[in-house]
Design a protein around this motif. Structure first.
Motif, PDB file in Angstrom:
ATOM      1  N   ILE A   7       0.841  -1.194   0.000  1.00  0.00           N
ATOM      2  CA  ILE A   7       0.000   0.000   0.000  1.00  0.00           C
ATOM      3  C   ILE A   7       0.878   1.246   0.000  1.00  0.00           C
ATOM      4  O   ILE A   7       1.758   1.399   0.854  1.00  0.00           O
ATOM      5  CB  ILE A   7      -0.916   0.042   1.237  1.00  0.00           C
ATOM      6  N   GLY A   9       0.596   5.751  -0.873  1.00  0.00           N
ATOM      7  CA  GLY A   9      -0.378   6.806  -1.125  1.00  0.00           C
ATOM      8  C   GLY A   9       0.176   8.205  -1.028  1.00  0.00           C
ATOM      9  O   GLY A   9      -0.464   9.151  -1.459  1.00  0.00           O
ATOM     10  N   THR A  36      -3.430   4.391  -3.055  1.00  0.00           N
ATOM     11  CA  THR A  36      -4.722   4.844  -2.529  1.00  0.00           C
ATOM     12  C   THR A  36      -5.172   6.152  -3.155  1.00  0.00           C
ATOM     13  O   THR A  36      -6.359   6.456  -3.169  1.00  0.00           O
ATOM     14  CB  THR A  36      -4.645   5.051  -1.006  1.00  0.00           C
ATOM     15  N   GLN A  38      -3.957   9.104  -1.953  1.00  0.00           N
ATOM     16  CA  GLN A  38      -3.938  10.119  -0.889  1.00  0.00           C
ATOM     17  C   GLN A  38      -3.279  11.409  -1.356  1.00  0.00           C
ATOM     18  O   GLN A  38      -3.754  12.499  -1.077  1.00  0.00           O
ATOM     19  CB  GLN A  38      -3.230   9.568   0.346  1.00  0.00           C
ATOM     20  N   LEU A  61      -6.865   3.645  -6.342  1.00  0.00           N
ATOM     21  CA  LEU A  61      -8.124   3.789  -5.621  1.00  0.00           C
ATOM     22  C   LEU A  61      -8.695   5.207  -5.693  1.00  0.00           C
ATOM     23  O   LEU A  61      -9.880   5.402  -5.466  1.00  0.00           O
ATOM     24  CB  LEU A  61      -7.930   3.380  -4.156  1.00  0.00           C
ATOM     25  N   THR A  72      -9.882   7.541   5.694  1.00  0.00           N
ATOM     26  CA  THR A  72      -9.421   6.251   6.209  1.00  0.00           C
ATOM     27  C   THR A  72     -10.490   5.180   6.024  1.00  0.00           C
ATOM     28  O   THR A  72     -10.201   4.051   5.622  1.00  0.00           O
ATOM     29  CB  THR A  72      -9.037   6.375   7.691  1.00  0.00           C
ATOM     30  N   MET A  75     -10.730   4.120   2.398  1.00  0.00           N
ATOM     31  CA  MET A  75      -9.564   3.307   2.037  1.00  0.00           C
ATOM     32  C   MET A  75      -9.695   1.885   2.571  1.00  0.00           C
ATOM     33  O   MET A  75      -9.379   0.914   1.867  1.00  0.00           O
ATOM     34  CB  MET A  75      -8.286   3.950   2.585  1.00  0.00           C
ATOM     35  N   LYS A  78     -12.046  -0.057   0.269  1.00  0.00           N
ATOM     36  CA  LYS A  78     -11.496  -0.383  -1.053  1.00  0.00           C
ATOM     37  C   LYS A  78     -10.323  -1.364  -0.956  1.00  0.00           C
ATOM     38  O   LYS A  78     -10.174  -2.253  -1.813  1.00  0.00           O
ATOM     39  CB  LYS A  78     -11.065   0.897  -1.763  1.00  0.00           C
ATOM     40  N   ILE A  79      -9.470  -1.186   0.043  1.00  0.00           N
ATOM     41  CA  ILE A  79      -8.339  -2.102   0.205  1.00  0.00           C
ATOM     42  C   ILE A  79      -8.840  -3.502   0.547  1.00  0.00           C
ATOM     43  O   ILE A  79      -8.300  -4.505   0.073  1.00  0.00           O
ATOM     44  CB  ILE A  79      -7.372  -1.579   1.280  1.00  0.00           C
ATOM     45  N   SER A  99      -3.148   6.110   4.654  1.00  0.00           N
ATOM     46  CA  SER A  99      -3.063   4.919   3.803  1.00  0.00           C
ATOM     47  C   SER A  99      -2.449   3.745   4.569  1.00  0.00           C
ATOM     48  O   SER A  99      -2.876   2.597   4.428  1.00  0.00           O
ATOM     49  CB  SER A  99      -2.218   5.213   2.560  1.00  0.00           C
ATOM     50  N   GLY A 103      -4.619   0.342   5.365  1.00  0.00           N
ATOM     51  CA  GLY A 103      -4.159  -0.952   4.885  1.00  0.00           C
ATOM     52  C   GLY A 103      -4.009  -1.946   6.008  1.00  0.00           C
ATOM     53  O   GLY A 103      -4.408  -3.114   5.900  1.00  0.00           O
TER      54      GLY A 103
END
Length: 357
Positions: A7, A9, A36, A38, A61, A72, A75, A78-79, A99, A103
């Motif tokens: 991960i 970001g 991500t 970010q 993402l 957060t 994320m 999606k993660i 990120s 994760g």
């Protein structure tokens, strides 16, 4: 073959991933990279992948411009989708961003082992979102890579010896990247020529919310940089958001402001400057990597060894302290040959340990 999901970001994570992913490519491990989003500004994200030849992320993402909680949470959601599809043997995160925490939480709920690179760092300031992120991520990880002895000591004081977590001192992967790219930056970057500067300017970065969102602190830092600029040119790569705050607050910078820069431009600025002023954790170390003293506009730092050895001075947001630290630093001599961060072998240790884990 082991598979890990990585991960990233934010800018420091791209730098770290550049070094570690290169080391992983020399092993049998399959790496799946998730960005991500970010940091979404082109100069803060896409350019890093292009310049540093990091493999294109397998997943983008595109999550940004939200509050800490909303960002957060989105994320994590999606993660989790990525992890359910990829079914990796582990998830790797870097540093202390939203990120990173997202994760780690997503993986922990799915019982996927978490690998935290740059673990054990503490500022002991719970007002910093980064401090919360790094503490929580460390606690739910299975394999912790610590850059320094101080980081390992922090974990031991928090009882990590009793948690069944593997702790490895590997050094700092950002130094690996600095060493690798230093020889190439002059070919890739034209920033010094475009600015028309010679050796010896002051390079400054201001981005941390505790400074940019507090008008009094921001004004004090700018006042200090304005005074320094009367003695030595000050150059500040500045994000548009911070420029907007300066304008809104009527704070007038008298130094040179430039757009946010890519990694190679930053390396060239670090090579040619005389001193660094920053509120960034990563830039404190980068100053050391390139043999430059640093003045840090924060009350605490995770990189205590830089302060202990005299390479870094903490001044908070005090104008007088900032100017005094600059003047004192310019009069001192330094021995930057000391090995504080592994001298370029940190990423290889990460790859080898993951392969064995």
């Amino acid at each position: 073959m082991k598979k890990i999901v990585t991960i990233v970001g934010a800018r420091p994570q791209f730098v770290k991933a550049a070094a570690v992913s290169r080391a992983i490519a020399q092993t049998s491990i399959k790496e799946v990279i998730v960005h991500t989003g970010q940091h979404f500004d082109k100069n803060m994200s896409d350019v890093f992948f292009q310049e540093m030849e990091i493999p294109k992320p397998d997943y983008m993402l595109d999550i940004h411009s939200l509050s800490h909680g909303a960002m957060t949470g989105r994320m994590i959601e999606k993660i989790e989708d990525v992890l359910l599809y990829e079914k990796p043997d582990g998830l790797m995160v870097y540093g202390d961003t939203n990120s990173t925490l997202a994760g780690a939480i997503a993986a922990s709920k799915l019982h996927i082992p978490i690998i935290h690179v740059e673990a054990g760092l503490r500022s002991f300031n719970m007002m910093m979102p980064e401090e919360i992120n790094r503490i929580l991520t460390d606690r739910i990880s299975s394999l912790l890579f610590c850059p320094t002895d101080a980081a390992i000591d922090n974990l031991k004081k928090e009882g990590f010896d009793h948690y069944g977590i593997k702790i490895v001192k590997n050094g700092d992967v950002m130094q690996d990247a600095a060493i690798f790219y230093a020889a190439r930056s002059a070919e890739k970057s034209k920033v010094i020529a475009s600015l028309g500067v010679e050796e010896g300017f002051v390079l400054a970065t201001i981005h941390r919310q505790e400074n940019t969102d507090d008008p009094a602190k921001l004004r004090a830092i700018v006042d200090g940089l304005n005074i320094i600029n009367q003695e030595r040119r000050v150059i500040v790569p500045l994000h548009p958001r911070t420029r907007g705050i300066l304008a809104a607050q009527g704070i007038v910078p008298e130094f040179t402001i430039i757009e946010p820069v890519g990694y190679f431009d930053m390396v060239e600025l670090l090579k040619h400057c005389a001193l660094v002023v920053t509120d960034s954790g990563g830039v404190q170390k980068e100053a050391f990597f390139f043999g430059k003293p640093c003045v840090t506009a924060r009350e605490q730092t995770e990189w205590v060894e830089l302060v202990e050895h005299g390479f870094n001075t903490l001044v908070g947001s005090d104008t007088d302290k900032l100017v005094d630290a600059y003047r004192r630093s310019m009069q001192r001599s330094y021995n930057f040959s000391i090995d504080l961060y592994g001298n370029g072998k940190a990423s290889a240790v990460v790859a080898q340990e993951i392969e064995r884990f």
